[in-house]
Design a protein around this motif. Structure first.
Motif, PDB file in Angstrom:
ATOM      1  N   VAL A  46      -5.265   3.083  -2.130  1.00  0.00           N
ATOM      2  CA  VAL A  46      -4.906   2.809  -3.521  1.00  0.00           C
ATOM      3  C   VAL A  46      -3.711   1.867  -3.522  1.00  0.00           C
ATOM      4  O   VAL A  46      -2.782   2.017  -2.722  1.00  0.00           O
ATOM      5  CB  VAL A  46      -4.550   4.115  -4.266  1.00  0.00           C
ATOM      6  N   THR A  47      -3.725   0.870  -4.380  1.00  0.00           N
ATOM      7  CA  THR A  47      -2.611  -0.063  -4.467  1.00  0.00           C
ATOM      8  C   THR A  47      -1.509   0.526  -5.347  1.00  0.00           C
ATOM      9  O   THR A  47      -1.667   1.599  -5.938  1.00  0.00           O
ATOM     10  CB  THR A  47      -3.084  -1.413  -5.009  1.00  0.00           C
ATOM     11  N   ALA A  48      -0.390  -0.171  -5.438  1.00  0.00           N
ATOM     12  CA  ALA A  48       0.784   0.382  -6.116  1.00  0.00           C
ATOM     13  C   ALA A  48       0.549   0.728  -7.580  1.00  0.00           C
ATOM     14  O   ALA A  48       1.183   1.629  -8.124  1.00  0.00           O
ATOM     15  CB  ALA A  48       1.953  -0.595  -5.992  1.00  0.00           C
ATOM     16  N   ASP A  49      -0.379   0.029  -8.243  1.00  0.00           N
ATOM     17  CA  ASP A  49      -0.644   0.323  -9.654  1.00  0.00           C
ATOM     18  C   ASP A  49      -1.743   1.360  -9.846  1.00  0.00           C
ATOM     19  O   ASP A  49      -2.185   1.609 -10.971  1.00  0.00           O
ATOM     20  CB  ASP A  49      -0.987  -0.950 -10.424  1.00  0.00           C
ATOM     21  N   ALA A  57      -6.226  -9.462   5.967  1.00  0.00           N
ATOM     22  CA  ALA A  57      -5.509  -8.728   7.004  1.00  0.00           C
ATOM     23  C   ALA A  57      -4.854  -7.491   6.422  1.00  0.00           C
ATOM     24  O   ALA A  57      -4.474  -7.463   5.245  1.00  0.00           O
ATOM     25  CB  ALA A  57      -4.443  -9.608   7.662  1.00  0.00           C
ATOM     26  N   VAL A  58      -4.752  -6.464   7.251  1.00  0.00           N
ATOM     27  CA  VAL A  58      -3.946  -5.278   6.954  1.00  0.00           C
ATOM     28  C   VAL A  58      -2.717  -5.357   7.842  1.00  0.00           C
ATOM     29  O   VAL A  58      -2.827  -5.578   9.051  1.00  0.00           O
ATOM     30  CB  VAL A  58      -4.723  -3.983   7.240  1.00  0.00           C
ATOM     31  N   ILE A  59      -1.544  -5.201   7.241  1.00  0.00           N
ATOM     32  CA  ILE A  59      -0.279  -5.426   7.942  1.00  0.00           C
ATOM     33  C   ILE A  59       0.564  -4.156   7.930  1.00  0.00           C
ATOM     34  O   ILE A  59       0.663  -3.472   6.911  1.00  0.00           O
ATOM     35  CB  ILE A  59       0.515  -6.560   7.269  1.00  0.00           C
ATOM     36  N   LEU A  60       1.186  -3.862   9.056  1.00  0.00           N
ATOM     37  CA  LEU A  60       2.146  -2.771   9.170  1.00  0.00           C
ATOM     38  C   LEU A  60       3.432  -3.318   9.770  1.00  0.00           C
ATOM     39  O   LEU A  60       3.403  -3.951  10.830  1.00  0.00           O
ATOM     40  CB  LEU A  60       1.597  -1.655  10.066  1.00  0.00           C
ATOM     41  N   VAL A  68      -1.784  -5.336   2.319  1.00  0.00           N
ATOM     42  CA  VAL A  68      -3.037  -6.056   2.544  1.00  0.00           C
ATOM     43  C   VAL A  68      -2.821  -7.489   2.074  1.00  0.00           C
ATOM     44  O   VAL A  68      -2.201  -7.737   1.036  1.00  0.00           O
ATOM     45  CB  VAL A  68      -4.220  -5.421   1.801  1.00  0.00           C
ATOM     46  N   VAL A  69      -3.332  -8.425   2.864  1.00  0.00           N
ATOM     47  CA  VAL A  69      -3.201  -9.847   2.550  1.00  0.00           C
ATOM     48  C   VAL A  69      -4.583 -10.399   2.241  1.00  0.00           C
ATOM     49  O   VAL A  69      -5.460 -10.399   3.114  1.00  0.00           O
ATOM     50  CB  VAL A  69      -2.576 -10.629   3.716  1.00  0.00           C
ATOM     51  N   LEU A  86       0.841  -1.191   0.000  1.00  0.00           N
ATOM     52  CA  LEU A  86       0.000   0.000   0.000  1.00  0.00           C
ATOM     53  C   LEU A  86       0.880   1.246   0.000  1.00  0.00           C
ATOM     54  O   LEU A  86       1.621   1.478   0.972  1.00  0.00           O
ATOM     55  CB  LEU A  86      -0.897   0.018   1.236  1.00  0.00           C
ATOM     56  N   PRO A  87       0.806   2.063  -1.050  1.00  0.00           N
ATOM     57  CA  PRO A  87       1.528   3.334  -1.016  1.00  0.00           C
ATOM     58  C   PRO A  87       0.988   4.223   0.107  1.00  0.00           C
ATOM     59  O   PRO A  87      -0.147   4.039   0.564  1.00  0.00           O
ATOM     60  CB  PRO A  87       1.212   3.950  -2.390  1.00  0.00           C
TER      61      PRO A  87
END
Length: 348
Positions: free
Chosen positions: A55-58, A286-289, A313-314, A6-7
């Motif tokens: 927003v995802t990387a793309d 899951a959201v991961i940091l 995000v997984v 995730l940017p």
């Protein structure tokens, strides 16, 4: 499918802060009023259609990816709310005191906001300046008429004096049930997990750039105040909202860092590698940091590199995965039993 990075997604707000988010995520903020980053969000800010959406990387909105394939993302076939992931995760870095405010419960949101979610939330402390504190729940029962009067006069001193003060410590977890008045001192940096809404009723707005008319969810205070508890939190209730489980050093295992009462709403776990060990993590959205170290997130047949400050995000379809190396990660998930638990408010 594989985990997606995730940017950075900083959000402009009515209070100051954000420098510790910038340091963790390796970015430069545009202003000193970007004190929040919304991680993995599929819901926007209240009253807006886009602000806050991840927003995802793309460049694709996570909301659109989830809506297109909810079975792979969250393990469910869903209808009109196909983009719902059951949770919202934020980084919150306050450099001024946040105002006294309240979030509505699910019953209120269903009746007045056409939403099945309220906004029970919890904080995991990433950093705290000495002497900084949280303010959670009334010390004694409060007269509703007096609260209305103190709100209209913006009597900050009265509000804070009537709230329970909890000194912040790195690694502590605090649950804030919907309906509970609360505030946060400047100097505190938290990872916040919550129900996926942006509903806030401000009892105090004069210390921010917000206004009275922006403080009641467009419902008017007469209606909005019915969401605000005026009952005291007992000592036992307050104790059950706080945990020190995360204050000791992370180990090569998965541990919960929130009070057990949070489980119906959301879960937050900490996992760490280190010492040549591998930490096994169950599958599911899951959201991961990554809060410290580096390593890999390994899953069947593949792996992605992890570095401090990464957010990912997984998808559910990834299945079980592993933390390898020295990385320490926070793992945020929907509540236990979600979405079958929607429609209930069980905290307290």
């Amino acid at each position: 499918m594989k985990p997606l990075f995730l940017p950075p997604n900083p959000v402009q707000h009515f209070y100051r802060g954000g420098d510790r988010i910038a340091a963790l995520r390796g970015i430069t903020l545009a202003t000193d009023r970007q004190p929040e980053e919304w991680l993995g969000s599929t819901v926007p800010r209240f009253g807006d259609s886009a602000v806050g959406l991840a927003v995802t990387a793309d460049g694709t909105l996570l909301r659109d990816l989830v809506a297109a394939d909810p079975e792979s993302w969250v393990g469910l076939s869903r209808g009109s709310e196909a983009s719902d992931v059951g949770i919202l995760v934020k980084l919150l870095d306050a450099r001024q005191r946040l105002p006294v405010h309240v979030h509505p419960d699910r019953a209120f949101a269903s009746d007045h906001l056409n939403c099945p979610y309220g906004k029970t939330e919890a904080w995991f402390v990433l950093d705290a300046e000495p002497g900084s504190a949280f303010y959670v729940g009334w010390k004694d029962d409060v007269d509703p008429g007096e609260l209305d009067s103190r709100r209209e006069s913006q009597d900050s001193d009265w509000m804070l004096a009537h709230l329970n003060r909890i000194e912040a410590r790195k690694g502590m977890g605090i649950l804030v049930p919907s309906g509970t008045p609360h505030a946060i001192d400047g100097g505190i940096f938290v990872a916040e997990v919550q129900e996926p809404t942006d509903y806030s009723i401000l009892l105090e707005w004069s210390i921010t750039t917000s206004t009275r008319e922006e403080s009641h969810l467009d419902l008017g205070f007469e209606r909005a105040m019915s969401a605000v508890s005026t009952s005291a939190l007992s000592d036992a209730e307050l104790t059950n909202l706080v945990t020190s489980a995360g204050t000791s050093a992370a180990e090569p295992r998965v541990r919960s860092v929130l009070p057990e009462a949070a489980d119906p709403y959301f879960r937050l776990h900490q996992a760490a590698g280190g010492g040549g060990s591998t930490t096994e993590v169950e599958g599911g959205f899951a959201v991961i940091l990554v809060t410290d170290g580096n390593g890999t997130l390994a899953f069947e047949g593949d792996a992605v590199q992890l570095n401090r400050g990464d957010a990912l995000v997984v998808p559910h379809a990834v299945g079980p995965w592993r933390v390898e190396g020295t990385a320490s990660v926070l793992i945020a998930r929907p509540g236990r039993g979600w979405p079958a638990t929607l429609g209930s408010d069980g905290v307290r």
